[in-house]
Enzyme design. Structure first.
Site, PDB file in Angstrom:
ATOM      1  N   ARG A 214       1.027  -1.277   0.001  1.00 39.08           N
ATOM      2  CA  ARG A 214      -0.080  -0.096  -0.095  1.00 39.08           C
ATOM      3  C   ARG A 214       1.251   1.059  -0.878  1.00 39.08           C
ATOM      4  O   ARG A 214       0.757   1.902  -0.355  1.00 39.08           O
ATOM      5  CB  ARG A 214      -0.746  -0.318   0.980  1.00 39.08           C
ATOM      6  CG  ARG A 214      -1.729  -1.190   1.367  1.00 39.08           C
ATOM      7  CD  ARG A 214      -2.931  -0.917   2.776  1.00 39.08           C
ATOM      8  NE  ARG A 214      -3.814  -2.767   2.679  1.00 39.08           N
ATOM      9  CZ  ARG A 214      -3.771  -2.720   3.572  1.00 39.08           C
ATOM     10  NH1 ARG A 214      -2.867  -2.645   5.013  1.00 39.08           N
ATOM     11  NH2 ARG A 214      -4.837  -3.841   3.583  1.00 39.08           N
ATOM     12  N   ALA A 282     -16.083  -7.220 -10.464  1.00 35.51           N
ATOM     13  CA  ALA A 282     -15.124  -6.900 -10.362  1.00 35.51           C
ATOM     14  C   ALA A 282     -14.880  -6.879 -11.816  1.00 35.51           C
ATOM     15  O   ALA A 282     -14.676  -5.998 -12.663  1.00 35.51           O
ATOM     16  CB  ALA A 282     -13.491  -7.357  -9.661  1.00 35.51           C
ATOM     17  N   CYS A 339      -3.121 -14.243  -3.104  1.00 33.93           N
ATOM     18  CA  CYS A 339      -2.522 -14.543  -2.384  1.00 33.93           C
ATOM     19  C   CYS A 339      -3.047 -15.779  -2.418  1.00 33.93           C
ATOM     20  O   CYS A 339      -2.849 -16.144  -1.001  1.00 33.93           O
ATOM     21  CB  CYS A 339      -3.441 -13.389  -1.175  1.00 33.93           C
ATOM     22  SG  CYS A 339      -5.296 -13.706  -1.542  1.00 33.93           S
TER      23      CYS A 339
HETATM   24  N1  SAH Z   1      -7.562  -5.388  -1.050  1.00 30.33           N
HETATM   25  C1  SAH Z   1      -7.629  -5.063   0.072  1.00 30.33           C
HETATM   26  C2  SAH Z   1      -7.845  -6.785   0.632  1.00 30.33           C
HETATM   27  C3  SAH Z   1      -8.959  -7.534  -0.412  1.00 30.33           C
HETATM   28  S1  SAH Z   1      -9.696  -9.219  -0.372  1.00 30.33           S
HETATM   29  C4  SAH Z   1      -6.950  -4.571   1.433  1.00 30.33           C
HETATM   30  O1  SAH Z   1      -6.023  -3.782   1.073  1.00 30.33           O
HETATM   31  O2  SAH Z   1      -7.233  -4.544   2.902  1.00 30.33           O
HETATM   32  C5  SAH Z   1     -11.050  -9.367  -1.071  1.00 30.33           C
HETATM   33  C6  SAH Z   1     -11.867  -9.047  -1.101  1.00 30.33           C
HETATM   34  O3  SAH Z   1     -12.813  -8.360  -2.756  1.00 30.33           O
HETATM   35  C7  SAH Z   1     -13.018  -9.151  -0.246  1.00 30.33           C
HETATM   36  O4  SAH Z   1     -13.728  -7.883   0.618  1.00 30.33           O
HETATM   37  C8  SAH Z   1     -14.277 -10.039  -1.040  1.00 30.33           C
HETATM   38  O5  SAH Z   1     -15.675  -9.131  -0.640  1.00 30.33           O
HETATM   39  C9  SAH Z   1     -13.903  -9.348  -2.749  1.00 30.33           C
HETATM   40  N2  SAH Z   1     -14.333  -9.811  -3.703  1.00 30.33           N
HETATM   41  C10 SAH Z   1     -14.668 -11.147  -3.778  1.00 30.33           C
HETATM   42  N3  SAH Z   1     -14.966 -11.809  -5.291  1.00 30.33           N
HETATM   43  C11 SAH Z   1     -15.138 -10.050  -5.498  1.00 30.33           C
HETATM   44  C12 SAH Z   1     -16.405 -10.001  -6.944  1.00 30.33           C
HETATM   45  N4  SAH Z   1     -15.917 -10.763  -7.819  1.00 30.33           N
HETATM   46  N5  SAH Z   1     -16.113  -8.362  -6.854  1.00 30.33           N
HETATM   47  C13 SAH Z   1     -16.047  -7.503  -6.447  1.00 30.33           C
HETATM   48  N6  SAH Z   1     -15.039  -8.154  -6.007  1.00 30.33           N
HETATM   49  C14 SAH Z   1     -14.880  -9.182  -5.074  1.00 30.33           C
END
Ligand code: SAH
Length: 395
Positions: A214, A282, A339
């Site tokens: 970040r 997404a 991850c």
């Molecule tokens: N980048 C974040 C962590 C991401 S964890 C940080 O720095 O804190 C992954 C995230 O993806 C979760 O919040 C989950 O709700 C979301 N997620 C899972 N599948 C998804 C999709 N198809 N579209 C959008 N978000 C999604």
């Protein structure tokens, strides 16, 4: 050392333990002498009765998680020593007792010589997450050992193991405070404020493993239109706006996560029109995003939790990255992560390479990212390296 049930390995199956790999797979076991309950301590021997290690027994593929390769009785002192060593490293790293970062990982399982145990610090609250029955059964002893090392630095201990213990075992267990209570919910990371929902959030409440990545994103965000996909509670978004981004869009499929991302942005910057939180899938969002973004962050959840679904997971990463390559502005920067522990660094890189080729864009690698040092990797347990990232410039 008290006597414990003995696990005798098949001939030739001692090699990995002799190289200090801390797992005994069930297929390596010739026989068990004595009756063994799940979570109990067992001593492991080779076929010629040579001691190899002592650890926690569990039903399933990983049958024993080794705590020590020398004969010792793991008591409170044993655990306190390991916790103390883990704490000293975090202190040297400038994480423990820091004024600007009050949340960090204190114990990272095998990486700190304590397979099956995760311990994260959020201000004065310690969150324990047990991944093995053995660690779970001794949680009170562990809590005492943590208190011995941390003293009045912590006033509450929360157990968050319900979702990480083996399914059948976890059915009868509930998350909750083991010691004290806390309504503390704001933690600091590199001076940024975050609302952390320990009981309801993912992992132990926050993705502590992205702290350094970040920071890098924040450094590269000046003047950029930033898209933080899979943004969860806005970790990358806060750093991006702090770094001088033009606009930041946080996209997550979870309404709860986006609400918290909005609150986190407000906590740091007040009401700021440069940020928008969007509840969306997404993949779909990228499909209709247009070409307005010049910094995109892709940090999806683990697409593969097991080897059997590895192929599908790689397809998922390919599809996602190809979409991102196709929409990013010329000269834009893409942060892309995996991850999934079963996806190797090499496989991930090849997948992103294929996605780039599909989009026919020119792509250069600026950084190869990993997990931060409070998530250390035991060199004898390469499986502990799970977070992989690439920072790419896309022409
Ligand atoms: N980048 C974040 C962590 C991401 S964890 C940080 O720095 O804190 C992954 C995230 O993806 C979760 O919040 C989950 O709700 C979301 N997620 C899972 N599948 C998804 C999709 N198809 N579209 C959008 N978000 C999604």
């Amino acid at each position: 050392m008290t006597t414990h049930p003995k696990v005798i390995l098949k001939s030739g199956k001692d090699a990995s333990l002799l190289r200090f790999h801390p797992w005994v797979f069930s297929g390596a076991i010739k026989k068990i002498i004595g009756t063994v309950e799940e979570g109990q301590l067992v001593e492991v021997y080779d076929n010629k009765d040579q001691f190899l290690g002592i650890g926690h027994y569990q039903k399933g593929t990983i049958a024993v998680r080794i705590l020590s390769f020398t004969p010792v009785e793991p008591d409170k002192r044993f655990y306190a020593d390991k916790i103390e060593r883990a704490w000293k490293i975090r202190k040297d790293l400038g994480l423990a007792d820091s004024e600007s970062t009050t949340m960090y990982r204190l114990v990272h399982g095998e990486g700190d010589g304590l397979p099956g145990l995760i311990a994260d610090v959020y201000g004065h609250t310690l969150v324990l997450q047990m991944h093995s029955v053995g660690m779970y059964l001794i949680r009170r002893l562990l809590a005492e050992a943590f208190k011995e090392v941390l003293g009045n630095r912590i006033s509450a201990i929360y157990d968050k193991s319900e979702s990480t213990l083996p399914y059948l075992f976890s059915l009868k267990e509930k998350d909750g405070f083991m010691e004290g209570t806390s309504d503390e919910c704001i933690s600091l990371e590199s001076g940024n404020k975050f609302l952390v929902d320990i009981p309801g959030g993912q992992k132990t409440g926050f993705f502590l493993d992205q702290r350094e990545n970040r920071q890098l994103a924040g450094k590269l965000a000046r003047g950029k239109n930033v898209l933080n996909l899979f943004g969860y509670t806005g970790g990358f978004s806060v750093y991006a706006l702090k770094g001088g981004a033009n606009l930041v869009h946080t996209v997550d499929s979870s309404r709860q996560a986006v609400d918290l991302a909005n609150k986190n942005m407000e906590l740091n910057f007040g009401k700021d029109p440069r940020h928008t939180g969007i509840v969306a899938d997404a993949f779909e969002y990228l499909g209709s995003a247009g070409n307005k973004y010049d910094l995109i962050i892709l940090d999806p959840p683990a697409f593969a939790k097991h080897n059997e679904v590895l192929h599908n997971a790689l397809q998922g990463y390919k599809r996602l990255n190809a979409k991102a390559f196709s929409v990013i502005k010329p000269g834009g920067i893409l942060f892309t992560f995996s991850c999934s522990q079963v996806v190797s660094r090499d496989a991930f890189r090849k997948t992103v390479f294929t996605a780039a080729a599909i989009s026919k864009r020119q792509v250069r690698v600026l950084y190869q990212l990993s997990q931060p040092p409070d998530h250390p990797v035991n060199i004898y347990h390469p499986e502990g390296e799970y977070l992989k990232g690439l920072v790419l410039v896309v022409e």
